[in-house]
Design an enzyme around this catalytic site. Structure first.
Site, PDB file in Angstrom:
ATOM      1  N   HIS A 287       0.929  -1.028   0.000  1.00 33.06           N
ATOM      2  CA  HIS A 287       0.095   0.105  -0.101  1.00 33.06           C
ATOM      3  C   HIS A 287       0.973   1.295  -0.069  1.00 33.06           C
ATOM      4  O   HIS A 287       1.983   1.382   0.495  1.00 33.06           O
ATOM      5  CB  HIS A 287      -0.849   0.108   1.062  1.00 33.06           C
ATOM      6  N   ASP A 299       6.268   0.532   6.449  1.00 29.41           N
ATOM      7  CA  ASP A 299       4.925   0.410   6.210  1.00 29.41           C
ATOM      8  C   ASP A 299       4.487   1.697   5.447  1.00 29.41           C
ATOM      9  O   ASP A 299       4.229   2.716   5.829  1.00 29.41           O
ATOM     10  CB  ASP A 299       4.223   0.681   7.551  1.00 29.41           C
ATOM     11  N   GLU A 333      -4.709   1.911   2.752  1.00 29.01           N
ATOM     12  CA  GLU A 333      -4.812   0.940   3.791  1.00 29.01           C
ATOM     13  C   GLU A 333      -5.083   1.069   5.067  1.00 29.01           C
ATOM     14  O   GLU A 333      -5.908   0.680   6.024  1.00 29.01           O
ATOM     15  CB  GLU A 333      -3.554  -0.091   3.620  1.00 29.01           C
ATOM     16  N   GLU A 334      -4.303   2.208   5.326  1.00 35.83           N
ATOM     17  CA  GLU A 334      -4.368   2.762   6.954  1.00 35.83           C
ATOM     18  C   GLU A 334      -5.762   3.278   7.382  1.00 35.83           C
ATOM     19  O   GLU A 334      -6.032   3.143   8.587  1.00 35.83           O
ATOM     20  CB  GLU A 334      -3.286   3.780   7.078  1.00 35.83           C
ATOM     21  N   ASP A 361       3.057  -6.483   3.720  1.00 37.93           N
ATOM     22  CA  ASP A 361       2.822  -5.451   4.672  1.00 37.93           C
ATOM     23  C   ASP A 361       3.035  -5.804   5.888  1.00 37.93           C
ATOM     24  O   ASP A 361       2.503  -5.458   6.741  1.00 37.93           O
ATOM     25  CB  ASP A 361       1.238  -5.079   4.369  1.00 37.93           C
ATOM     26  N   HIS A 432       4.353   3.155  12.430  1.00 39.52           N
ATOM     27  CA  HIS A 432       3.440   4.376  12.647  1.00 39.52           C
ATOM     28  C   HIS A 432       4.163   5.268  13.508  1.00 39.52           C
ATOM     29  O   HIS A 432       3.651   6.195  14.168  1.00 39.52           O
ATOM     30  CB  HIS A 432       2.398   3.784  13.617  1.00 39.52           C
TER      31      HIS A 432
END
Lengths: 465, 465
Positions: A287, A299, A333-334, A361, A432
């Site tokens: 993604h 990510d 995606e998030e 991922d 994140h």
């Protein structure tokens, strides 16, 4: 029946046992075996996947709906064109656009020292902001959503501080994450239902440091929307220690994050069209969107880079498998997977059949195995025939599994999930957070992942599932 | 014979096949299984192995014979005492003492720009120094020792520049290292035999950067001893590019490294004495000495820390295996293994029987499998009975293998080699360079290694080989 026949049967049985139990010898087609050797030699000779990752992360933090996400769409479409991918296009997706704003501050309102002590916080994705002047309330520490429910009135007017750490004793970090993430995803609404005014959530990482880790929250339709922030593990420990000593600890929280409505973004698609069955598709993907504290390197620029490199390597070695190998870089995606759903719907309209959906991922870390799912073991068996070639690349096991947010709709539609499994121990150190940047990715580890992904795609596109 | 009998034989054969091929169910003793669970919970709850590593690396760069190596002997003896290890002692070893000195400089003597261009170099371990004013000579680039031999007279009076990189296409970094290390180990003498005045050797790493990587050289008794330095990969590329363009490229090399004779150092030994067979020993170990550009964190404070933590964890959970589990921290791995030989000789004198020798010297990276060697598969089978408990810790395979410089004499004496196999992809990024410091080690990855080592030692000390 003669004794000789019985002896023959017994000998046959023993031979069968021996054959079935010996280390599997080289199986699979010789042509594919040569291709895998070639992929290894070509891929490892350089570290091109990392170069793709750098170009993607150079677009900046790619929050869904942001200008940086749009730039990454353009960068990756261009990479696909440069590499000579076929049927390159972008596919529009309507997505939300939440912005972090400029202010995210938490300060101990009345610390024992009498001086203001800041806590390292960040807004959780999707959170509403606070009033401009901030909100100040006493803090109550809890370990779970259930505890909040059981506390009832005691929570009213307070900031609920979720402080259940990821359980270090769980060896598998994703499992430890999964068992703690409910605080971040559902904590705000659970607290709001009891009258809380805001929530602070301990960052989801094993490390003790001052980096807050963001991530999506989900507001329940029936509960008031209250501001929610992640607090670094170091500051969570500090706050918790203080709450044990002081009668009351108040925090002033200021967040000016907000929702900016819906915008049009895109998935990016390109492929190596199958020579015999072009409409049967082996999808490799990642993604494009990311969180915004770092630049989403692990990510999931890593997953996008691995998918790009996998198709590029197949082109480099002159492979043209029977079925199509398609790279899909999903948007959003998030914030919930709108890109994945839009892609599946358009594939359905086009009458395409997705045989395999391999989303990367799990970070750009060193490969340790493969997960090849599906109710039947066919695809797994086909891949296992090449275990001897994959083992030196780091594939020490092939187990059922795979899947991901973006490919879930395809898997519901019958695609076999697959994934390169990687070392996940350091993943939540950076996940994140501001630490998720290109320099946290090891170029050779990422390249190994891409080479294995290319081999996996080639086997399944050539031999089917 | 009735058809029923034949059917029975066939059914039996099929059942045997199924049993032999199914994933092995839980085997091994229940008591050991409980202990392994306990080791996991206790070990992963914190990261104590890393704390040991930090104490060792805090002693500084521990070149054999140095004051820092002596300090590390004292630090680790003290850790063993604090942890309540039994029969703690140091064991004297006579070792060499080479010192790097203060000057290691290489400068392009007549660069095209006319200004001096420094090359990032370091003396190879054991090298003689240059004259104080340095030596200046034209450089000749080669790829192998054979090429030097074939060049003959052309080498005379020159600095031989070995520039064959580790082969990136080799997936396993130790294999790529092994195939390139002859340049560093034997390059000086091979060049000296043809009349060369010094050698520069490309650093052994996949990375392109400006960190030179040192390591031992070996002078042949029959050849003149000439100075030898490693040059960073980035500068090796620069020098090579220049040599393609210019008729002659000269380098001035200054090294004031030297040998300072022999001194007395020590191995550090402590154990958990066996309850039934105290003189049967399962050894877990690493080496205390290190190179001096960094602080030897991966190489091999990590191995020492894992050995200390393995025994400490067994004590924590109250285990007392039948046989002795002994931690041995060897001195002088890097300059040839005098500590290992001294230890084996003293074990022989004491009439001790070493069943297993598990040296950890592959870096403090994430575990991926186990190597348990030996001519017979007994020890491997015992360990494999616990595969289901080891798998979540990262043990995806159990293969024959193991061994190391320090335990080689014990293995010659009949001990079964064993080792936790770890991800080696990043190892040579830091190996023997300034980058090999504590911050390059992941605390949780190291702890996983220590937990597995404790489990391995417990199984074999309890059940034998």
């Amino acid at each position: 029946m003669s004794r000789r026949t019985v002896r023959t049967i017994c000998a046959l049985a023993l031979a069968l046992i021996a054959a079935a139990c010996s280390r599997p010898g080289p199986g699979g087609s010789g042509e594919v075996r040569a291709a895998i050797e070639n992929l290894r030699e070509t891929g490892l000779a350089r570290e091109r996947a990392y170069a793709f990752l750098e170009r993607i992360t150079s677009a900046g933090p790619r929050l869904t709906g942001s200008a940086q996400a749009a730039a990454a769409v353009e960068v990756t479409r261009q990479i696909m064109e440069e590499l000579g991918f076929e049927r390159v296009h972008t596919e529009p997706v309507e997505v939300g656009h939440w912005v972090r704003g400029d202010v995210e501050r938490a300060v101990l309102a009345a610390p024992p020292s009498g001086t203001a002590v800041p806590l390292a916080v960040c807004a959780l994705g999707g959170s509403v902001g606070t009033p401009a002047a901030g909100l100040t309330a006493p803090v109550i520490e809890v370990r779970s959503l259930d505890e909040v429910a059981s506390l009832g009135e005691a929570v009213k007017g307070r900031i609920v501080f979720y402080n259940r750490p990821m359980d270090r004793r769980t060896p598998e970090p994703f499992a430890a994450y999964g068992a703690a993430a409910d605080q971040r995803v559902g904590g705000a609404s659970a607290a709001a239902r009891q009258g809380a005014v805001a929530v602070l959530v301990r960052s989801l990482t094993f490390r003790t440091d001052r980096y807050p880790h963001t991530g999506m929250l989900r507001y329940d339709p029936g509960a008031p929307r209250i501001p929610a922030a992640a607090v670094s593990t170091s500051d969570a420990d500090l706050l918790s220690a203080l709450l044990k000593k002081e009668q009351e600890v108040s925090v002033t929280l200021r967040l000016d994050c907000r929702d900016e409505g819906r915008v049009v973004s895109a998935n990016v698609v390109g492929e190596l069209t199958g020579s015999e069955r072009p409409d049967e598709i082996v999808l490799v993907g990642g993604h494009l969107d990311s969180w915004d504290l770092g630049t989403g390197a692990h990510d999931d620029a890593a997953g996008c880079a691995a998918a790009l490199e996998a198709v590029a390597l197949l082109k480099d070695i002159g492979a043209r498998p029977r079925r199509t190998v398609r790279a899909v870089l999903f948007m959003d995606e998030e914030f919930g997977g709108t890109g994945g759903r839009a892609y599946a719907a358009s594939a359905l309209r086009a009458g395409e059949r997705h045989l395999v959906a391999a989303e990367s991922d799990r970070g750009g870390f060193v490969p340790v195995g493969l997960a090849v799912g599906g109710r039947e073991a066919g695809a797994r068996t086909r891949v296992a025939a090449y275990a001897d070639l994959l083992r030196p690349l780091g594939v020490s096991f092939i187990v059922p599994g795979g899947g991901g947010v973006d490919v879930a709709p395809l898997i519901q539609g019958g695609a076999v999930p697959a994934a390169v499994m990687v070392n996940a121990q350091p993943y939540f150190d950076v996940h994140h957070s501001a630490l998720d940047v290109a320099s946290s990715v090891h170029p050779r580890e990422l390249e190994l992942q891409a080479v294995i992904l290319a081999a996996l795609a080639h086997i399944l596109a050539q031999e089917g599932i």
